[in-house]
Design an enzyme around this catalytic site. Structure first.
Site, mmCIF file in Angstrom:
data_model
loop_
_atom_site.group_PDB
_atom_site.id
_atom_site.type_symbol
_atom_site.label_atom_id
_atom_site.label_comp_id
_atom_site.label_asym_id
_atom_site.label_seq_id
_atom_site.Cartn_x
_atom_site.Cartn_y
_atom_site.Cartn_z
ATOM 1 N N GLY A 128 0.840 -1.201 0.000
ATOM 2 C CA GLY A 128 0.000 0.000 0.000
ATOM 3 C C GLY A 128 0.869 1.243 0.000
ATOM 4 N N GLY A 131 -0.141 5.193 -1.323
ATOM 5 C CA GLY A 131 -1.129 6.038 -0.647
ATOM 6 C C GLY A 131 -0.517 7.270 -0.004
ATOM 7 C CB ILE A 151 -3.625 -2.814 -6.017
ATOM 8 C CG1 ILE A 151 -4.407 -3.923 -6.708
ATOM 9 C CG2 ILE A 151 -4.235 -1.427 -6.257
ATOM 10 C CD1 ILE A 151 -5.635 -4.359 -5.967
ATOM 11 C CE1 TYR A 204 -10.498 5.058 8.918
ATOM 12 C CE2 TYR A 204 -9.651 3.349 7.476
ATOM 13 C CZ TYR A 204 -9.434 4.444 8.292
ATOM 14 O OH TYR A 204 -8.169 4.919 8.484
ATOM 15 C CB ILE A 214 -2.440 12.097 7.793
ATOM 16 C CG1 ILE A 214 -2.466 10.933 8.786
ATOM 17 C CG2 ILE A 214 -1.003 12.485 7.462
ATOM 18 C CD1 ILE A 214 -1.640 11.089 10.027
HETATM 19 C C1 VAH Z 1 -10.259 9.091 7.069
HETATM 20 N N1 VAH Z 1 -8.051 10.104 6.830
HETATM 21 O O1 VAH Z 1 -10.709 10.231 7.055
HETATM 22 C C2 VAH Z 1 -8.768 8.948 7.368
HETATM 23 C C3 VAH Z 1 -8.497 8.882 8.844
HETATM 24 C C4 VAH Z 1 -9.081 9.699 11.138
HETATM 25 C C5 VAH Z 1 -9.363 9.801 9.670
HETATM 26 O O2 VAH Z 1 -8.550 7.572 9.322
HETATM 27 O O3 VAH Z 1 -10.931 8.100 6.871
#
Ligand code: VAH
Length: 315
Positions: free
Chosen positions: A9, A12, A36, A142, A172
């Site tokens: 990965g 990214g 990928i 997620y 980030i």
């Molecule tokens: C998102 N940038 O927005 C990621 C992160 C805490 C947010 O895990 O899904």
């Protein structure tokens, strides 16, 4: 023993910059990046392999070819995209992790890094200074997959003594690689739009405070975690890590100090607001500070200055 790292990965937002830092630390010949699909750009001395982390036999061949001592697994589907493809998000985020964990046992990999996220917290988690241990009821697939992944990491550590380390990244912020479908992406888009068009229609409401971290701090913190002696690592699920917290209104005001004509507006509705509303406003990262001396260096003013200075010549 010479370290040899495979990063999965690597194309990214975090992977691309973490790979650069790892190359300068361990030598480009000892860092094998993979993803990928081909990266947009790469240098002659960089080793890159196409890999689908869900193809376990291909992953096994990659491990046999390079015999890594460390693996960084950064392949994931983030919060906003995950809500469009929840089954794919679960499959990639969990089965990708399981493939790496099982092969790490088979190949006796010394250290593994796997990122979690503040997305593991939910509406019943404490909102301010959310601590390492608390109620965690994530609403996004997620977050659910990252919470399950944290439990898997802790299980593989305690059952098989696997040295896997993890950080619950906040949002980030960076300028080198476009973000990939996250709820916190507004904090990057705002700079690009401010420089390109002098205005930005934010998809989160003005007072949505979220924990954030500048990429330089995130990369340094990750390497500091991986460098720490194993006996100092008291958290084997995933460490809370914080840099700063701010709202869209606050970052807009900071941008106006440099771009006085910048105009901020807010969209009426965006599905990412509900995800953001379920997340903490600020994080308590005292375990990271105590265990491996974590300390962020960038604040809102220095982030804004650095983003604008670098994007000015790149947008
Ligand atoms: C998102 N940038 O927005 C990621 C992160 C805490 C947010 O895990 O899904």
């Amino acid at each position: 023993m010479k370290e040899r790292i495979i990063m999965i990965g690597a194309n990214g937002q975090i992977g691309s910059e973490l790979a650069t830092a790892l190359r300068s630390r361990f030598g480009a010949e000892n860092v094998i990046t993979s993803d990928i699909r081909e990266p947009h750009a790469s240098r002659e001395d960089e080793i890159f392999e196409i890999i689908n982390v869900l193809d376990k036999s291909a992953l096994k061949r990659l491990f046999e070819k390079y015999k890594p001592t460390q693996v960084y697994l950064l392949a994931a589907m983030l919060s906003a995209t995950g809500e469009k493809y929840p089954q794919k998000a679960w499959d990639l985020n969990i089965n990708g992790l399981l493939n790496v964990l099982d092969l790490a046992l088979e190949f006796d990999i010394k250290k593994i890094f796997w990122p979690s996220s503040i997305a593991v917290f939910g509406p019943h988690s404490p909102k301010q200074n959310t601590d390492q241990y608390c109620v965690m009821d994530p609403v996004s697939i997620y977050g659910v997959s990252k919470l399950a992944g944290e439990r898997l990491c802790e299980y593989y550590h305690h059952k098989y003594d696997l040295d896997i380390r993890s950080i619950r990244y906040p949002g980030i912020i960076s300028w080198k690689t476009a973000p990939g479908g996250g709820t916190t992406d507004y904090a990057i888009d705002i700079f690009i739009e401010a420089l390109k068009h002098g205005q930005y229609a934010c998809f989160l409401s003005a007072n949505t405070a979220l924990p954030m971290l500048y990429m330089e701090d995130a990369v340094r913190g990750t390497i500091e975690l991986m460098d720490a002696p194993s006996e100092q690592i008291s958290i084997r699920s995933s460490y809370n890590l914080a840099g700063l917290s701010f709202t869209p209104a606050e970052i807009a005001e900071e941008i106006k100090k440099i771009l006085p004509n910048f105009e901020m507006s807010y969209v009426d509705y965006d599905p990412r607001q509900a995800i953001a509303d379920s997340w903490p406003a600020s994080i308590d990262d005292s375990y990271a500070r105590n265990d491996w001396s974590w300390e962020p260096k960038f604040d809102l003013a220095s982030i804004t200055e650095d983003m604008i200075a670098n994007l000015k010549t790149n947008v």
